[in-house]
Design an enzyme around this catalytic site. Structure first.
Site, PDB file in Angstrom:
ATOM      1  N   CYS A  36       0.838  -1.196   0.000  1.00 23.84           N
ATOM      2  CA  CYS A  36       0.000   0.000   0.000  1.00 23.84           C
ATOM      3  C   CYS A  36       0.874   1.248   0.000  1.00 23.84           C
ATOM      4  O   CYS A  36       2.102   1.173   0.010  1.00 23.84           O
ATOM      5  CB  CYS A  36      -0.931   0.006   1.206  1.00 23.84           C
ATOM      6  N   ASP A  71       8.254  26.055 -33.845  1.00 26.73           N
ATOM      7  CA  ASP A  71       9.316  26.452 -34.755  1.00 26.73           C
ATOM      8  C   ASP A  71       8.804  26.159 -36.169  1.00 26.73           C
ATOM      9  O   ASP A  71       7.850  25.398 -36.339  1.00 26.73           O
ATOM     10  CB  ASP A  71      10.582  25.655 -34.443  1.00 26.73           C
ATOM     11  N   ASP A 107      12.647  21.228 -33.312  1.00 29.94           N
ATOM     12  CA  ASP A 107      13.326  20.023 -33.791  1.00 29.94           C
ATOM     13  C   ASP A 107      14.347  19.495 -32.807  1.00 29.94           C
ATOM     14  O   ASP A 107      14.981  18.474 -33.065  1.00 29.94           O
ATOM     15  CB  ASP A 107      13.966  20.264 -35.162  1.00 29.94           C
ATOM     16  N   ASP A 165      16.595  24.587 -30.999  1.00 29.42           N
ATOM     17  CA  ASP A 165      15.545  25.154 -30.169  1.00 29.42           C
ATOM     18  C   ASP A 165      15.636  24.723 -28.708  1.00 29.42           C
ATOM     19  O   ASP A 165      14.678  24.915 -27.958  1.00 29.42           O
ATOM     20  CB  ASP A 165      14.172  24.748 -30.719  1.00 29.42           C
TER      21      ASP A 165
END
Length: 736
Positions: A21, A419, A625, A629
């Site tokens: 649990c 982008d 990409d 970026d």
């Protein structure tokens, strides 16, 4: 580079046995974090594993888990997830049911007016093996929790059933000559139901690891390597970078590489979610784990073992499944005090019934019902089970979610910024126009040749387009240097040249003259314009001409943007291209807002500003990409890195919380969809987990639930939570 970070030892993964649990999870985490050198420890009840960032040795970690009352084993890297521990206990459930059924039948007989009550001795004889043999696991685990100064589900079951069993013994002893009403059936049936629940839970848990098992199964055990003209079968673990691997039709590629000989198609569906086979020929990249279709291929390996794409995908999915969503913190806080509170409520129930009515036997039964129904199992499974199934379903569709936080945040996205090149367009621009100034004395081919000379060593997509158009052998260039965000400079045949953007020309103070109007016309058509300049005989900069590039929109990009709008999401385009080119793409796709001429280093600032604007309404995602970026991806609430033709896969896996394994913009909406579905399942599971206890405990304390009913409800709580999570397997990405 931070040498301290680089020197940190790799994380340790442990398989934990005996957890039942959320309280168990909290206790194991506390025990691991108390070990000197442990920086962080995360325990997952659904996978029954612990992920530990530590400089301590594995032996110290194993000892800490053992001292806490559990057993642990070291998990080897890249090993498939172990089977659920209780999955083979079906025989115990069947045997417990066989012993318990005769104890329950008299209760049914009373409804039919029949007297099937067994003698006290027979009841004791049937209940005792269930209590102390088949139910021994509850005593062992409960005792370990008790001596560790904590509590768990096993302790509650052991206390509750022992109370019912002990009450029956006392009533039998007090009225040994008659037929007293005993409660052996309550103890036996509760243990049987809990065993049944744990068995069903283990079977369901096994299904939550299906995605990881499927990924592990993609890597073959052996590879056929060609050495000195001879084909040898070697273990995949023995492959080295540079080996020449022979892959026959119907076999899986054992490692990443490049095709050297042969033509075929590769089925990459389990890696990228792409349903159609992808054509492969010499020079094409191969991903290990993909299935070779009809042709014999010779592949030169480039990445093997832990560095392969498949291994990284497995690590990403495992990391996401092992992590904790932010909402889990609330569950952890509750589970830390849950068991002591329940024991206190049960004690109050016993005393209240005993003193108020004088019926201490009834008080014991009601206290037993409180102990039995209050199971923290469902609380512990609610979040990790949904995350495991959700991330697994996403991985099968080519959406890799790096961590649980990204999964939880994505459901709240209200702004998605894209982008342009390689994300919404194919990223393979072509040279659409090349025009020289009259003063330059160049024709089209001469202009292209000079530009190609400057870019002969560049891997930029625009450079590839120029080189593809160059007809004559390219002259060598010297003194080459990049002008970040602007272009490139160098010397060709003794002439100093610069090739770049309008911004670069402005910085050089170069007037565009008659070509300015032509450039504006090309930009309005969506073309990207670059300028070539050189020094004249007097050393002043002179415009030589312009080059215009065109890119093709990805199929389905417009539909993907439209789908995002149906989800209530605002879309933006952030591009370094000129305003004309960026706006043309924005208009064609129906994008809400366009930010053009943004330098790579400034994209992160734009994304940060978007986050500030949208802070009160929702979260912001950036889609790129994964190569240029990375800062913008990191600045967003959720970064989505798109792996595509430019080989952005490796960078994508490192740059963002979510990696899209295909260059398909539709995956953005699908990632948001699976996040929303998974978050909804987490909330549903937590609601039901709390509902069982918030409703069940008072009913049990008031005497409105028998221990048998309480046991059934408790056993089914975990099963229902897991079953609800498994419904995520039915997620249809075409219906976001």
């Amino acid at each position: 580079m931070n040498t301290d970070t680089a020197a940190l030892p790799p994380p340790v993964d442990l398989s934990i046995e005996g957890m039942t649990c959320a309280s168990c999870v909290a206790r194991v985490e506390r025990a691991l974090k108390a070990v000197p050198g442990v920086r962080s420890a995360t325990v997952n009840l659904a996978t029954e594993q612990a992920h530990v960032e530590s400089s301590a040795g594995a032996a110290a970690l194993l000892a800490a888990v053992h001292k806490a009352g559990y057993e642990a084993k070291l998990l080897l890297p890249d090993a498939p997830p172990p089977a659920a521990a209780a999955s083979h206990d079906g025989w115990k459930v069947a045997l417990a049911a066989a012993f318990s059924l005769p104890l329950v039948l008299p209760m049914l007989g009373e409804l039919l007016g029949r007297h099937w009550m067994l003698s006290p001795f027979m009841q004791w004889l049937l209940a005792t093996p269930v209590q102390f043999w088949l139910g021994a696991r509850f005593y062992r685990a409960g005792w370990k929790a008790l001596i560790a100064g904590s509590g768990n589900m096993d302790l509650l079951v052991a206390l509750g059933t022992s109370a019912a069993y002990g009450l029956s013994l006392w009533l039998w002893w007090r009225d040994a000559s008659g037929m007293p009403h005993l409660y052996f059936e309550s103890a036996a049936v509760v243990i049987t139901l809990v065993l049944l629940g744990k068995w069903l839970e283990a079977r369901a848990k096994r299904q939550t690891t299906d995605a990881i098992r499927a990924l592990h199964a993609l890597r073959p055990e052996t590879a056929r390597v060609r050495r000195d003209g001879v084909d040898l079968d070697v273990p995949v673990a023995a492959l080295a970078v540079g080996d020449l691997v022979v892959v026959r039709p119907g076999e899986r590629f054992p490692a990443d590489g490049v095709v050297e000989e042969g033509r075929s198609h590769a089925d990459e569906s389990l890696l990228t979610g792409e349903s159609l086979p992808v054509a492969k020929q010499p020079g094409e990249r191969i991903t290990g784990g993909a299935l070779n279709a009809e042709g014999l291929l010779l592949v030169r390996t480039q990445a093997v073992g832990a560095e392969s794409t498949l291994a990284r995908i497995v690590r990403l999915v495992e990391s996401a499944q092992a992590g904790k969503a932010p909402i889990q913190r609330l569950v952890d806080q509750i589970s830390a005090v849950f068991v002591p509170v329940v024991v206190g409520i049960a004690l109050l129930t016993l005393l209240a019934w005993g003193f108020a009515t004088g019926d201490w036997a009834r008080g014991v039964l009601n206290a037993v019902a409180v102990l039995v129904i209050a199971c923290p199992c469902a609380l512990g499974l609610a979040t990790p089970a949904a995350i495991m199934v959700g991330t697994g379903a996403a991985a099968r569709r080519g959406i890799l979610i790096k961590d649980a936080q990204a999964l939880e945040l994505a459901h709240a996205l209200r702004v998605v910024a894209f982008d342009k090149t390689g994300t919404l367009t194919e990223g393979r621009p072509r040279l659409a126009a090349a025009e020289a100034t009259p003063e330059a004395g160049l024709d089209r081919d001469g202009l292209v040749a000079l530009a190609a000379a400057l870019q002969s060593g560049s891997e930029h997509p625009l450079a590839a387009a120029v080189l593809a158009e160059a007809k004559a052998p390219v002259a060598p260039a010297s003194a080459l240097r990049a002008l970040p965000g602007r272009g490139i400079a160098g010397t060709v045949d003794g002439h100093e040249l610069q090739l770049g953007s309008t911004r670069l020309m402005d910085e050089l103070g170069i007037a565009r003259g008659a070509l300015a109007e032509r450039a504006q016309e090309l930009q309005s058509e969506g073309r990207t314009v670059s300028w070539l300049a050189g020094r004249d005989a007097n050393g002043a900069w002179q415009l030589l001409g312009l080059l215009a590039f065109g890119d093709t929109l990805k199929p389905g990009a417009a539909e993907a943007i439209a789908t995002l709008k149906t989800l209530g999401i605002r879309t933006l385009l952030i591009s370094g291209d000129n305003a004309g080119s960026a706006n043309a793409v924005g208009r064609a796709l129906g994008i809400d807002d366009v930010r053009a001429e943004v330098l790579p280093g400034d994209k992160a600032a734009v994304v940060a500003a978007l986050r500030d604007e949208a802070a009160s309404r929702g979260k912001v995602a950036m889609v790129g990409d994964g190569i240029n970026d990375a800062p913008a991806l990191a600045a967003a609430d959720v970064g989505m890195a798109m792996a595509g033709a430019q080989g952005g896969t490796d960078a994508a896996m490192q740059a963002a919380g979510i990696t899209l394994m295909r260059g398909d913009p539709a995956l953005v909406a699908q990632a948001i969809s699976i996040s929303r579905r998974t978050t909804a399942k987490i909330r549903q599971n937590l609601f039901w987990a709390f509902f069982y206890n918030v409703i069940g405990i008072p009913l049990a304390a008031l005497g409105l639930l028998s221990p048998v009913v309480a046991g059934a409800a408790m056993a089914m709580s975990s099963v229902s939570v897991l079953t609800n999570a498994l419904l995520l397997k039915r997620w249809n990405p075409d219906k976001p």
